[in-house]
Each structure stands twice: as C-alpha cells, then as structure tokens.
Scaffold this motif. Structure first.
Motif, mmCIF file in Angstrom:
data_model
loop_
_atom_site.group_PDB
_atom_site.id
_atom_site.type_symbol
_atom_site.label_atom_id
_atom_site.label_comp_id
_atom_site.label_asym_id
_atom_site.label_seq_id
_atom_site.Cartn_x
_atom_site.Cartn_y
_atom_site.Cartn_z
ATOM 1 N N CYS A 2 0.890 -1.158 -0.008
ATOM 2 C CA CYS A 2 0.193 0.042 -0.312
ATOM 3 C C CYS A 2 0.992 1.280 0.040
ATOM 4 N N ALA A 114 -5.171 2.869 -1.256
ATOM 5 C CA ALA A 114 -5.400 2.221 -2.634
ATOM 6 C C ALA A 114 -4.219 1.343 -2.905
ATOM 7 N N HIS A 116 -2.571 -0.935 -5.923
ATOM 8 C CA HIS A 116 -2.313 -0.680 -7.494
ATOM 9 C C HIS A 116 -2.744 -2.018 -8.050
ATOM 10 N N PRO A 125 -4.584 2.675 -9.290
ATOM 11 C CA PRO A 125 -4.764 2.466 -7.952
ATOM 12 C C PRO A 125 -6.355 2.134 -7.820
ATOM 13 N N TRP A 127 -9.190 1.980 -4.876
ATOM 14 C CA TRP A 127 -9.448 2.466 -3.425
ATOM 15 C C TRP A 127 -10.408 1.786 -2.843
#
Length: 218
Positions: A2, A114, A116, A125, A127
């Motif tokens: 993260c 987020a 990736h 990303p 979320w």
C-alpha cells in the motif's frame, strides 16, 4: 504494497479519536490540518503516538511524520540515499524488532487506501474504505526519529519517520490484491492496545480486517 492512502476527515475528528483512546490529555501539534486526498511515500502525514501534553502529562500526541521507515542495511549497500520502507510485514526481523515496543508504536489515521491493480491499461489505484458509516480508522504503525539523506537535493535531515504493518489480505482485498493489505484498527480498544500493550499482546493485532469490513470506492 500500500503506497497511497487518503485522510479527508478534519482535524477535529482526529482530536476526537485521540481523546476516545482514554490515555490522558491529548496534545495537538498539527497546526492547521488540510485535507489529504493523496498521501504518497515520503509524504508528510499525521500520526498519533504516546507522548506528553503541554502540561507534561502523558497522553496521545497528534503530530506530523514522513512516510517511510529507515531501510535495512543490506538494502542500502552502495547507495547514498535512503528512500525509506513504507510497509512492514516481517516483524520477526531484527531490523524491525527494535521499534516494536510501545514508545515506537503509532496510529496512522486514514479514510481510504489504494492498492495498485493491473488492468488493461496497466497498473492503476483501486481504492478501499471502511464499510461502516464512519470511514475514519487507523493503520497499526511504528515511528522513530532518524538522521540521514532522503533526497540528495535536501541533504541530511533529522525527521520523525513512520511506516505501517501489513498482513494477509481479507476477502475484500484478496480478489484484487492477493499479496497483502494494511493492518487496520477500527476500535478504540484495539487502538489503545496497539499504543500501550507489550508486544506479546499487541502482536495479535497484526491480522486482516474482518471480511466485509471494506468496500470499493473507485
């Protein structure tokens, strides 16, 4: 990993969170906190750790720190800059054990984070936020004072640094990011324990959030 999160709740919400810990008077050293819709590695962000109030009374302290703990020596071989480690998984490592006692632990407030995820156009990303009505929670973090070079243009600096722990992903995160998720503390009881308990008890908090505790927001 993260490497992006947000804190969009106002400063009063952080003060309320610190007071809810019932650990003594809260001390706010943040100044005027603006919304932080995107916090990246080496960015400055609020943390909560145990310290002393203006009246010299022990209690939770709201302060800024920069995201990225000191790197292990092997990762710095041949390098003159330490860009820092944002996520900590292996707490059995001697490098991390030195910062697992209560004086070095901290809470990292957030409203979303987020991961990736690879899509047709590459990595982007994705979320996550709490499924509960109030999105404010905390990552389980560690912090320390450090002197070194984070950026060549900046030169040697003395900073308070932080990072936060990760664990296996829960059912909300695993389909999108199967490697890990941040350690998230949602209750005052767990947050107090993280700041004050001996490691034998606090170590049990390094676990996934309950399945269904997160929702996708974009």
């Amino acid at each position: 990993m993260c490497n992006l999160y947000a804190l969009t709740k106002g400063q009063q919400a952080l003060r309320d969170l610190a007071r809810a810990l019932e650990l003594g008077p809260e001390s706010d050293r943040l100044g005027n906190l603006a919304a932080l819709p995107g916090i990246y590695p080496d960015g400055e962000a609020p943390i909560i750790r145990m310290g002393k109030s203006a009246a010299d009374t022990p209690g939770p302290v709201l302060q800024y720190a920069r995201w990225g703990m000191p790197s292990p020596a092997f990762a710095l071989a041949g390098k003159s800059v330490d860009r820092g480690i944002t996520n900590i998984r292996n707490t059995a490592s001697p490098h991390w054990r030195r910062w697992l006692s209560p004086p070095h632990r901290c809470l990292v407030p957030f409203t979303s984070f987020a991961e990736h995820v690879k899509g047709e156009a590459g990595f982007a990303p994705l979320w996550f936020a709490l499924a509960a009505a109030d999105p404010l929670a905390c990552f389980a973090g560690i912090a320390t004072r450090w002197t070194g070079v984070r950026k060549k243009a900046e030169g040697e600096v003395t900073l308070t640094l932080f990072g936060f722990l990760t664990c296996d992903p829960n059912a909300d995160v695993a389909p999108h990011h199967p490697k890990a998720m941040p350690v998230i503390l949602t209750t005052a009881e767990a947050q107090r324990a993280w700041l004050t308990a001996e490691w034998a008890a606090a170590a049990h908090l390094q676990r996934p959030l309950t399945d269904g505790g997160l929702r996708l927001i974009g």
